[in-house]
Scaffold this motif. Sequence first.
Motif, mmCIF file in Angstrom:
data_model
loop_
_atom_site.group_PDB
_atom_site.id
_atom_site.type_symbol
_atom_site.label_atom_id
_atom_site.label_comp_id
_atom_site.label_asym_id
_atom_site.label_seq_id
_atom_site.Cartn_x
_atom_site.Cartn_y
_atom_site.Cartn_z
ATOM 1 N N LEU A 1 -0.934 -5.276 -6.345
ATOM 2 C CA LEU A 1 -2.272 -5.600 -6.822
ATOM 3 C C LEU A 1 -2.527 -4.822 -8.106
ATOM 4 C CD1 LEU A 1 -3.988 -5.585 -3.335
ATOM 5 C CD2 LEU A 1 -3.905 -7.537 -4.891
ATOM 6 N N ALA A 2 -3.393 -5.362 -8.956
ATOM 7 C CA ALA A 2 -3.595 -4.807 -10.309
ATOM 8 C C ALA A 2 -3.917 -3.318 -10.290
ATOM 9 C CB ALA A 2 -4.695 -5.571 -11.028
ATOM 10 N N TYR A 3 -4.728 -2.881 -9.326
ATOM 11 C CA TYR A 3 -5.178 -1.484 -9.342
ATOM 12 C C TYR A 3 -4.033 -0.500 -9.116
ATOM 13 C CZ TYR A 3 -5.026 -0.653 -4.246
ATOM 14 O OH TYR A 3 -4.606 -0.445 -2.952
ATOM 15 N N LEU A 4 -2.882 -1.003 -8.680
ATOM 16 C CA LEU A 4 -1.740 -0.126 -8.404
ATOM 17 C C LEU A 4 -0.640 -0.212 -9.455
ATOM 18 C CD1 LEU A 4 -1.257 -0.479 -4.524
ATOM 19 C CD2 LEU A 4 -1.843 1.611 -5.790
ATOM 20 N N ARG A 5 -0.837 -1.079 -10.453
ATOM 21 C CA ARG A 5 0.247 -1.243 -11.435
ATOM 22 C C ARG A 5 0.280 -0.070 -12.406
ATOM 23 N NH1 ARG A 5 -1.627 -7.105 -12.460
ATOM 24 N NH2 ARG A 5 -1.264 -7.923 -10.363
ATOM 25 N N TRP B 1 -9.478 -2.959 -15.289
ATOM 26 C CA TRP B 1 -8.081 -2.656 -14.972
ATOM 27 C C TRP B 1 -7.700 -2.969 -13.532
ATOM 28 C CZ3 TRP B 1 -8.387 0.819 -11.100
ATOM 29 C CH2 TRP B 1 -9.453 1.725 -11.107
ATOM 30 N N ALA B 2 -8.701 -3.141 -12.694
ATOM 31 C CA ALA B 2 -8.399 -3.408 -11.285
ATOM 32 C C ALA B 2 -8.461 -4.890 -10.949
ATOM 33 C CB ALA B 2 -9.359 -2.619 -10.394
ATOM 34 N N LYS B 3 -8.764 -5.715 -11.965
ATOM 35 C CA LYS B 3 -8.874 -7.157 -11.695
ATOM 36 C C LYS B 3 -7.507 -7.832 -11.710
ATOM 37 C CE LYS B 3 -13.627 -7.636 -13.199
ATOM 38 N NZ LYS B 3 -14.535 -7.922 -14.322
ATOM 39 N N ASP B 4 -7.249 -8.610 -10.683
ATOM 40 C CA ASP B 4 -5.958 -9.299 -10.606
ATOM 41 C C ASP B 4 -5.998 -10.604 -11.398
ATOM 42 O OD1 ASP B 4 -3.841 -8.049 -8.758
ATOM 43 O OD2 ASP B 4 -5.737 -7.644 -7.749
ATOM 44 N N SER C 1 -8.134 4.673 -12.142
ATOM 45 C CA SER C 1 -6.949 3.872 -12.479
ATOM 46 C C SER C 1 -5.691 4.717 -12.335
ATOM 47 C CB SER C 1 -7.053 3.373 -13.922
ATOM 48 O OG SER C 1 -6.920 4.466 -14.824
ATOM 49 N N GLN D 1 -7.903 -2.937 0.257
ATOM 50 C CA GLN D 1 -6.968 -4.040 0.511
ATOM 51 C C GLN D 1 -7.348 -4.702 1.823
ATOM 52 O OE1 GLN D 1 -2.765 -3.727 0.165
ATOM 53 N NE2 GLN D 1 -2.818 -2.381 -1.660
ATOM 54 N N ILE E 1 0.846 -1.203 0.000
ATOM 55 C CA ILE E 1 0.000 0.000 0.000
ATOM 56 C C ILE E 1 0.876 1.246 0.000
ATOM 57 C CG2 ILE E 1 -1.783 1.306 1.233
ATOM 58 C CD1 ILE E 1 -2.600 -1.092 2.747
ATOM 59 N N PHE F 1 -7.648 -7.490 -3.064
ATOM 60 C CA PHE F 1 -8.458 -6.299 -3.296
ATOM 61 C C PHE F 1 -9.899 -6.775 -3.379
ATOM 62 C CE2 PHE F 1 -9.817 -2.560 -5.992
ATOM 63 C CZ PHE F 1 -9.525 -1.600 -5.035
ATOM 64 N N HIS G 1 -4.787 4.938 -5.304
ATOM 65 C CA HIS G 1 -5.111 4.280 -4.027
ATOM 66 C C HIS G 1 -6.085 5.116 -3.204
ATOM 67 C CE1 HIS G 1 -4.802 1.812 -0.487
ATOM 68 N NE2 HIS G 1 -4.523 2.891 0.214
ATOM 69 N N GLN H 1 -8.132 5.060 4.145
ATOM 70 C CA GLN H 1 -9.237 4.710 3.259
ATOM 71 C C GLN H 1 -10.398 4.051 4.004
ATOM 72 O OE1 GLN H 1 -9.518 5.599 -0.305
ATOM 73 N NE2 GLN H 1 -8.265 6.939 0.955
#
Lengths: 411, 411
Positions: free
Chosen positions: A272-276, B408-411, A205, B169, A145, B180, A319, B239
Amino acid sequence: MTLKSWLSSANGDSDFPIQNLPYGVFRDDKGARMGVAIGDRILDVGRVDHGLAPALFAQPSWNAVMAAGPAIWAALRSRLTELLSDEVHRAAVEPHLVPMAGTTLLMPFTVAEYTDFYAGKNHAVNVGTMFRGAENALPPNWLSIPIGYNGRASSVVVSGTDVVRPWGQLKGPNEELPRFAPSRRFDLELELGAIVGQPSEGMVSVADADQMIFGYVLLNDWSARDIQAWEYQPLGPFQAKATATTISPWIVTRAALEPFRVSTPQRERPLLAYLREPGPMLYDIALEVALAPEGKPESVIARTNAAELYYSAAQQLAHHTTSGCRMRVGDLLGSGTISGVDKTSRGSLLELSWGGKEPLTLETGETRSFLEDGDLLTLRGVAMGDGYRIGFGDCAGRVLPAIDLPEWAKD
Amino acid sequence: MTLKSWLSSANGDSDFPIQNLPYGVFRDDKGARMGVAIGDRILDVGRVDHGLAPALFAQPSWNAVMAAGPAIWAALRSRLTELLSDEVHRAAVEPHLVPMAGTTLLMPFTVAEYTDFYAGKNHAVNVGTMFRGAENALPPNWLSIPIGYNGRASSVVVSGTDVVRPWGQLKGPNEELPRFAPSRRFDLELELGAIVGQPSEGMVSVADADQMIFGYVLLNDWSARDIQAWEYQPLGPFQAKATATTISPWIVTRAALEPFRVSTPQRERPLLAYLREPGPMLYDIALEVALAPEGKPESVIARTNAAELYYSAAQQLAHHTTSGCRMRVGDLLGSGTISGVDKTSRGSLLELSWGGKEPLTLETGETRSFLEDGDLLTLRGVAMGDGYRIGFGDCAGRVLPAIDLPEWAKD
């Protein structure tokens, strides 16, 4: 060939060449208004043929331009580049160039809310080692995070504003009860501030978050380490960070920083994907911290680079929106303290003096564990381009002595 | 004899008698404007002969009146009392009474910044016991500092606004890495909100802080316990608390609450001088929490009282200023969760279900550990006077399902 301005002071080694065009607010005897730095001048932008709605320049603040959105940001930058580089505009524009030397720089925008992150890994490891030991230096969530806390928007001041040493509750490790006293471990934190130029509702995103960022400033998150030590469990830093947060006076736009993009370092734990990140989102900006005792010359006490961060502002902003938190025009995101690996590259006195155990010796021969009254602290930043440099302008503040305690607060 | 209004619906058991006169913002087919609740009506206050500058009523927000200061606050309340109690004004005032039933209530003020405290001792002990064990329940600083953290002003919404379950998270105690996912431990927190009506520079005494407070609202600090558990060390809640903060629609003025002042409890540890109260600064306000599953009748799940707090809003505000932190008109201070001693008086599901280990049984037979989608959560508060009652109006919000995750947020 590198683009030049018809204004000669903007060329050569100026911090404010035609490639920069940072946005600020200045005051002279005609009042406060929006300006663009170019060489040793400020363009009184509201008075020139900028091609945009006059309402965007009606207030001494860049919030209206930010709210107008990225297409307007691009149009304005393009028009300013044309006005200040093409000789054909010189006669019309030159009367609206104000010598910077005779002006006072004010807050460039109204801060909606201020969030401070903790994205410098070397800093987090250093602080963690001092407080929890080397084994537990990084908090367990740190590699997953971009952790942060909400700061106090009312604490944000522009460079040049004096900073009064705070009072607070202090409790030494061997004291049973706290005392109310001026902070004795008052410190700086070298950070980059990202300015959110567009609002959000719902989850954003990293790519979209990057596009929401209007620009960057240098940021000094003044910190009372002794107040923080006693207050911060379990709800985080509060009064320790509320005295002042100084920002540099010029908003260096994201557009100006485009050529300096660099990637965040190799991930030590997959994100995690949302942070890439879809591309490089940090910037190669050389940073330095200078300290001048009252009436004495300054010593540079640290040199580092914004590329040392582990998370980008775009990742932090993405985030920030995960919970549905609404972001607003004028939100300010502090990066967290930026420290390099070696000892001369640390962005706080806490790290430079290792908690006060290894006081720093200045060039004047004086030593510092933490800030003393009268100290003038200056952050500087520059991105080195091909034949030009993008400067931020000094981010400076002098520490004034704590106020005399009112009678009612005396124990 | 108890003062009465010439408006009969304001007498008897109304939440909005002439002794209350709370301030809100309402919208009907003529637009949004400032109003004062009286009986089952809203006084369109900008249209009556209030005796003050019209500019104070030009925006649909009470910030301008707050900024005008305590003398104006007193003058307005006095004039409204006269207009609504003396029959001589009835003919002039009655045309400006709008039936409350046909209106929508909006945010009564613009939130400058939002700070959330932790001043309920029973709550702090309960939470501390669950997380750190009974021996270490209260953090060491708790009896010395009204601890708090800066929240997110953009999260504050008025009663009636739906609340979408947040993503975040989450990491279970036996999981190595976070996922997530939508929060599964989404909770309420029953609080009182104090609204700062005057700005400050520098340190403020408790007595002066009390005079800076314009009024109070009920406040639900929606909290994602599972997001918080993973994110909150060492920088505090972030958050987990940013999804929404619901307030009741009417600002009950400090003046209306004067008859209900009670003292904070006996100090278990002496307070430093700057935190000592010159008189009673809590209020005797009966509070309740009701939960209605979707399409089902509500159950009251907790009853407590605002007098259960250990620190007053005045103490919190005074502490907030110690570091030199500037306070602003429209700052909102959450009290912290208010819980009584016994099990039916706890202000959060975390406490009521003891971390989910002892699910609560509702009157409909359903059980709850944390909030389910569709649940309507309502906070209510009332101060019982001599022949009248001061109500706050419902502080309600319904939990909607988490959004579908973007690709885009899916791992």
